[in-house]
Motif scaffolding. Structure first.
Motif, PDB file in Angstrom:
ATOM      1  N   ALA A 197      76.634 -31.394  -7.526  1.00  0.00           N
ATOM      2  CA  ALA A 197      76.644 -29.928  -7.526  1.00  0.00           C
ATOM      3  C   ALA A 197      75.559 -29.372  -6.608  1.00  0.00           C
ATOM      4  O   ALA A 197      75.776 -28.370  -5.909  1.00  0.00           O
ATOM      5  N   LYS A 198      74.408 -30.017  -6.569  1.00  0.00           N
ATOM      6  CA  LYS A 198      73.320 -29.561  -5.705  1.00  0.00           C
ATOM      7  C   LYS A 198      73.715 -29.675  -4.234  1.00  0.00           C
ATOM      8  O   LYS A 198      73.464 -28.761  -3.429  1.00  0.00           O
ATOM      9  N   ILE A 199      74.350 -30.784  -3.866  1.00  0.00           N
ATOM     10  CA  ILE A 199      74.779 -30.970  -2.472  1.00  0.00           C
ATOM     11  C   ILE A 199      75.870 -29.972  -2.112  1.00  0.00           C
ATOM     12  O   ILE A 199      75.878 -29.399  -1.008  1.00  0.00           O
ATOM     13  N   MET A 200      76.796 -29.730  -3.028  1.00  0.00           N
ATOM     14  CA  MET A 200      77.877 -28.787  -2.741  1.00  0.00           C
ATOM     15  C   MET A 200      77.349 -27.358  -2.621  1.00  0.00           C
ATOM     16  O   MET A 200      77.835 -26.572  -1.791  1.00  0.00           O
ATOM     17  N   LYS A 201      76.367 -26.990  -3.423  1.00  0.00           N
ATOM     18  CA  LYS A 201      75.775 -25.662  -3.298  1.00  0.00           C
ATOM     19  C   LYS A 201      75.047 -25.501  -1.964  1.00  0.00           C
ATOM     20  O   LYS A 201      75.092 -24.435  -1.344  1.00  0.00           O
ATOM     21  N   TYR A 202      74.380 -26.580  -1.540  1.00  0.00           N
ATOM     22  CA  TYR A 202      73.722 -26.539  -0.235  1.00  0.00           C
ATOM     23  C   TYR A 202      74.747 -26.365   0.883  1.00  0.00           C
ATOM     24  O   TYR A 202      74.542 -25.578   1.815  1.00  0.00           O
ATOM     25  N   LEU A 203      75.867 -27.086   0.796  1.00  0.00           N
ATOM     26  CA  LEU A 203      76.908 -26.957   1.815  1.00  0.00           C
ATOM     27  C   LEU A 203      77.540 -25.574   1.791  1.00  0.00           C
ATOM     28  O   LEU A 203      77.901 -25.030   2.843  1.00  0.00           O
ATOM     29  N   LYS A 204      77.644 -24.973   0.619  1.00  0.00           N
ATOM     30  CA  LYS A 204      78.201 -23.626   0.515  1.00  0.00           C
ATOM     31  C   LYS A 204      77.294 -22.620   1.196  1.00  0.00           C
ATOM     32  O   LYS A 204      77.777 -21.688   1.860  1.00  0.00           O
ATOM     33  N   ARG A 205      75.976 -22.768   1.039  1.00  0.00           N
ATOM     34  CA  ARG A 205      75.040 -21.882   1.739  1.00  0.00           C
ATOM     35  C   ARG A 205      75.054 -22.133   3.241  1.00  0.00           C
ATOM     36  O   ARG A 205      74.896 -21.205   4.037  1.00  0.00           O
ATOM     37  N   LEU A 206      75.262 -23.387   3.618  1.00  0.00           N
ATOM     38  CA  LEU A 206      75.235 -23.736   5.043  1.00  0.00           C
ATOM     39  C   LEU A 206      76.483 -23.259   5.772  1.00  0.00           C
ATOM     40  O   LEU A 206      76.392 -22.623   6.828  1.00  0.00           O
ATOM     41  N   ASP A 207      77.651 -23.573   5.239  1.00  0.00           N
ATOM     42  CA  ASP A 207      78.916 -23.218   5.881  1.00  0.00           C
ATOM     43  C   ASP A 207      79.988 -23.158   4.792  1.00  0.00           C
ATOM     44  O   ASP A 207      80.388 -24.192   4.250  1.00  0.00           O
ATOM     45  N   ARG A 208      80.454 -21.957   4.483  1.00  0.00           N
ATOM     46  CA  ARG A 208      81.413 -21.793   3.395  1.00  0.00           C
ATOM     47  C   ARG A 208      82.766 -22.427   3.737  1.00  0.00           C
ATOM     48  O   ARG A 208      83.446 -22.951   2.854  1.00  0.00           O
ATOM     49  N   ASP A 209      83.147 -22.390   5.003  1.00  0.00           N
ATOM     50  CA  ASP A 209      84.426 -22.992   5.387  1.00  0.00           C
ATOM     51  C   ASP A 209      84.411 -24.500   5.167  1.00  0.00           C
ATOM     52  O   ASP A 209      85.386 -25.079   4.669  1.00  0.00           O
ATOM     53  N   ARG A 210      83.329 -25.141   5.533  1.00  0.00           N
ATOM     54  CA  ARG A 210      83.212 -26.583   5.283  1.00  0.00           C
ATOM     55  C   ARG A 210      83.200 -26.880   3.794  1.00  0.00           C
ATOM     56  O   ARG A 210      83.761 -27.901   3.345  1.00  0.00           O
ATOM     57  N   TYR A 211      82.594 -25.993   3.015  1.00  0.00           N
ATOM     58  CA  TYR A 211      82.550 -26.163   1.560  1.00  0.00           C
ATOM     59  C   TYR A 211      83.954 -26.116   0.963  1.00  0.00           C
ATOM     60  O   TYR A 211      84.329 -26.986   0.150  1.00  0.00           O
ATOM     61  N   VAL A 212      84.736 -25.143   1.359  1.00  0.00           N
ATOM     62  CA  VAL A 212      86.102 -25.015   0.836  1.00  0.00           C
ATOM     63  C   VAL A 212      86.961 -26.201   1.281  1.00  0.00           C
ATOM     64  O   VAL A 212      87.758 -26.745   0.508  1.00  0.00           O
ATOM     65  N   THR A 213      86.769 -26.641   2.515  1.00  0.00           N
ATOM     66  CA  THR A 213      87.552 -27.763   3.021  1.00  0.00           C
ATOM     67  C   THR A 213      87.245 -29.054   2.279  1.00  0.00           C
ATOM     68  O   THR A 213      88.145 -29.815   1.904  1.00  0.00           O
ATOM     69  N   VAL A 214      85.959 -29.311   2.036  1.00  0.00           N
ATOM     70  CA  VAL A 214      85.590 -30.562   1.393  1.00  0.00           C
ATOM     71  C   VAL A 214      85.991 -30.562  -0.087  1.00  0.00           C
ATOM     72  O   VAL A 214      86.241 -31.627  -0.671  1.00  0.00           O
ATOM     73  N   LEU A 215      86.081 -29.399  -0.713  1.00  0.00           N
ATOM     74  CA  LEU A 215      86.579 -29.351  -2.089  1.00  0.00           C
ATOM     75  C   LEU A 215      87.998 -29.904  -2.165  1.00  0.00           C
ATOM     76  O   LEU A 215      88.332 -30.694  -3.062  1.00  0.00           O
ATOM     77  N   GLY A 216      88.852 -29.497  -1.233  1.00  0.00           N
ATOM     78  CA  GLY A 216      90.205 -30.025  -1.213  1.00  0.00           C
ATOM     79  C   GLY A 216      90.266 -31.492  -0.851  1.00  0.00           C
ATOM     80  O   GLY A 216      91.079 -32.243  -1.406  1.00  0.00           O
ATOM     81  N   ARG A 217      89.404 -31.925   0.060  1.00  0.00           N
ATOM     82  CA  ARG A 217      89.421 -33.327   0.469  1.00  0.00           C
ATOM     83  C   ARG A 217      88.917 -34.251  -0.638  1.00  0.00           C
ATOM     84  O   ARG A 217      89.315 -35.419  -0.707  1.00  0.00           O
ATOM     85  N   LEU A 218      88.041 -33.742  -1.502  1.00  0.00           N
ATOM     86  CA  LEU A 218      87.523 -34.539  -2.618  1.00  0.00           C
ATOM     87  C   LEU A 218      88.352 -34.396  -3.882  1.00  0.00           C
ATOM     88  O   LEU A 218      88.094 -35.101  -4.865  1.00  0.00           O
ATOM     89  N   GLY A 219      89.329 -33.478  -3.883  1.00  0.00           N
ATOM     90  CA  GLY A 219      90.131 -33.263  -5.085  1.00  0.00           C
ATOM     91  C   GLY A 219      89.371 -32.585  -6.200  1.00  0.00           C
ATOM     92  O   GLY A 219      89.588 -32.895  -7.383  1.00  0.00           O
ATOM     93  N   LEU A 220      88.483 -31.654  -5.867  1.00  0.00           N
ATOM     94  CA  LEU A 220      87.643 -30.981  -6.851  1.00  0.00           C
ATOM     95  C   LEU A 220      88.000 -29.506  -6.937  1.00  0.00           C
ATOM     96  O   LEU A 220      88.408 -28.895  -5.952  1.00  0.00           O
TER      97      LEU A 220
END
Length: 274
Positions: free
Chosen positions: A240-263
């Motif tokens: 969760a900490k890494i995903m929150k960091y990615l969300k602050r860094l780039d929201r598009d990458r955050y949304v994309t990786v959620l789908g790629r990880l099945g989360l």
């Protein structure tokens, strides 16, 4: 006379004890009562958390550990991470290499020690032919064709079969399977120009998700493993900490990786109760 003296002595001792400024101390029961009340409070809190989890499942919320909603396992199996990693069941279901001497040995479907496709071709196709030619030349049969030297070909097939059994991932333990999965994850989630970028947030989140699922499978079989359950909480909050960091860094990458990880976003945002 002796009995009367003892009687007078006992009465005098009682009188002194009753008139003393410091009364006789009795058993102090506040500590045991506090421990018992604290234990009841912990049990009550555990029951409340379990009831909250059951309520979330009934309401169809995403699982904090698995990251998917109840009955939505397709999201995991169709994700990039679910496709790239391999499990012990898949390894056991793969066809075993043939042991017949009449057939040419083939490489196993899952190879240990991080051997890739290029290495498999080199080890099981190029190297046996070169070894056979070198063996014939060493024994002084340079005028004999390789195809006509059947004893040497049988010997080389036997050596290749032994090598195949050594490299088969069936011989590996859980650590060997995890090593192969980490190699696959790094290759899948790295950037095109940087194939081994292990520090990328996407790669770190994918590796943590794989570890979380492995620990969860272990806990479903060993429910009393308290230390492993504690490690599971740490892994979930690290992800969760890494995903929150990615969300602050780039929201598009955050949304994309959620789908790629099945989360689902609910499994990495807000208060996470594991």
């Amino acid at each position: 006379m002796l009995r009367s003296a003892l009687s007078h002595y006992t009465q005098a001792s009682r009188a002194i004890a009753s008139s003393s400024l410091y009364p006789i101390a009795h058993l102090h029961t506040s500590a045991p009562l506090y421990i018992a009340s604290e234990r009841r409070r912990q049990i009550r809190g555990l029951k409340e958390r379990q009831a909250a989890k059951r309520k979330e499942i009934a309401e169809g919320k995403a699982h904090v550990v698995l990251g998917t909603r109840p009955g939505d396992e397709v999201k995991w199996t169709s994700s990039d991470l679910g496709k790239v990693i391999i499990t012990a069941e898949q390894i056991a279901a793969a066809p075993r290499p043939s042991l017949l001497m009449s057939e040419n040995p083939r490489a196993p479907d899952f190879v240990n020690f991080g051997v890739g496709e290029a290495e498999k071709k080199l080890l099981f196709e190029v190297l046996p032919d070169l070894t056979l030619e070198a063996s014939i030349l060493t024994k002084g049969h340079s005028n004999q064709r390789v195809e006509n030297n059947e004893p040497e070909m049988q010997r080389e097939r036997y050596k290749t079969r032994l090598f195949t059994s050594l490299l088969d991932l069936r011989n590996a333990n859980a650590g060997g399977i995890a090593f192969e999965n980490r190699k696959r994850i790094v290759a899948e989630f790295s950037r095109p120009g940087q194939p081994n970028d292990t520090g990328l947030p996407e790669v770190q989140a994918a590796i943590l998700t794989m570890r979380i699922r492995n620990v969860w499978d272990h806990l479903t079989k060993n429910r009393k493993d308290v230390m492993t359950r504690r490690n599971l909480r740490k892994l979930v909050h690290q992800r969760a900490k890494i995903m929150k960091y990615l969300k602050r860094l780039d929201r598009d990458r955050y949304v994309t990786v959620l789908g790629r990880l099945g989360l689902e976003a609910e499994s990495v945002e807000g208060e996470l109760v594991v």
